[in-house]
Design a protein around this motif. Sequence first.
Motif, PDB file in Angstrom:
ATOM      1  N   GLY A 103       0.951  -0.730  -0.292  1.00 47.87           N
ATOM      2  CA  GLY A 103      -0.160  -0.198   0.012  1.00 47.87           C
ATOM      3  C   GLY A 103       0.798   1.225   0.571  1.00 47.87           C
ATOM      4  N   GLU A 104       0.295   3.053   0.116  1.00 53.48           N
ATOM      5  CA  GLU A 104       0.600   3.562   0.229  1.00 53.48           C
ATOM      6  C   GLU A 104       1.314   4.360   0.798  1.00 53.48           C
ATOM      7  OE1 GLU A 104      -0.066   6.989  -2.976  1.00 53.48           O
ATOM      8  OE2 GLU A 104      -0.942   7.371  -0.885  1.00 53.48           O
ATOM      9  N   THR A 105       3.056   4.201   1.775  1.00 53.83           N
ATOM     10  CA  THR A 105       3.633   4.975   2.755  1.00 53.83           C
ATOM     11  C   THR A 105       3.321   6.546   3.073  1.00 53.83           C
ATOM     12  OG1 THR A 105       3.845   2.199   3.330  1.00 53.83           O
ATOM     13  CG2 THR A 105       5.012   4.948   4.609  1.00 53.83           C
ATOM     14  N   VAL A 106       3.298   6.832   3.872  1.00 54.81           N
ATOM     15  CA  VAL A 106       4.032   8.662   4.007  1.00 54.81           C
ATOM     16  C   VAL A 106       5.213   8.375   4.613  1.00 54.81           C
ATOM     17  CG1 VAL A 106       3.365  10.647   4.711  1.00 54.81           C
ATOM     18  CG2 VAL A 106       1.505   9.188   4.137  1.00 54.81           C
ATOM     19  N   VAL A 107       6.055   9.580   4.153  1.00 51.64           N
ATOM     20  CA  VAL A 107       7.390   9.235   4.936  1.00 51.64           C
ATOM     21  C   VAL A 107       7.229  10.964   5.856  1.00 51.64           C
ATOM     22  CG1 VAL A 107       9.939   9.428   4.680  1.00 51.64           C
ATOM     23  CG2 VAL A 107       8.397   7.772   3.023  1.00 51.64           C
ATOM     24  N   ARG A 108       7.788  11.044   6.830  1.00 53.97           N
ATOM     25  CA  ARG A 108       7.324  12.361   7.303  1.00 53.97           C
ATOM     26  C   ARG A 108       8.866  12.340   8.271  1.00 53.97           C
ATOM     27  NH1 ARG A 108       2.357  12.876   8.517  1.00 53.97           N
ATOM     28  NH2 ARG A 108       0.363  11.469   8.234  1.00 53.97           N
TER      29      ARG A 108
END
Length: 268
Positions: A103-108
Amino acid sequence: MQFRQQALAKLQSPEELDLPVRFARPQGWLVLFVTVVVMAAASVWAVTGSVSSTVGAPAILTHGQGSYILQSPVAGQVTAVLAKQGKQLPADAPVLKVRTAEGETVVRTVAAGRVTGLAATIGQIISTGANVAAIEKVARTEDPLYATVYVPAENAASIPDKAAVDLTVSSVPTQEYGVLRGHVKSVDRSAQSAQQIAAFLGDSQLGEQFTKDGRPVAVLVKLDKKASTESGYKWSSADGPPFSLTSMTMADASIRLADERPVDWLLP
């Protein structure tokens, strides 16, 4: 023969014995007096005077706490770049979106700071641990700047506390606005590797640049403030440049070392 007879006659009957003998001309006494005065002044200076020396080294303006490299925790394709270079971000702010098999992952962001570099673009395939951004650790844009000077390790021990520092800033014409003033805040007594410098500045090229002549010591310089200048800092000119300074600006530093007594090297 005639001259010899005249000389012998003059010796046998000297007629100028009653005249005073002149041992030195007035000009000679003047030269002697000046020589004595100069030697006396040099002797006094050798005992009471001091000799100032400086060490020059490359420097960079930062906010003091350095930067960090943001790495992707996943492998995949970058679908969105959510941050802009130069933007101030809080901790845990979104920077990238990466599409993975799950799935989609957000890098923070890890900590609050200003984005100084973005290494990822939309559509790029990145691996786990890839460098995607450089974040300067600063809570507010108005936080004061510092200068980090990378001094040769052999000169670190001779740098006194609060030593005066002159900084020639690369973006400021020196002939027109002079040099930036500051004082040593701290000296890191351990030499730093290219990897340590790159981690602090968030730039591997700077790490290599500052270690090309050997492992240096980091000297933190606090810039002298002056409210009447546009930059907010003190310069050798009255007003300094008509613009503010930004972090990650390169400079050349001249640090004043501890004064030395000349008698130590004038006398054996």
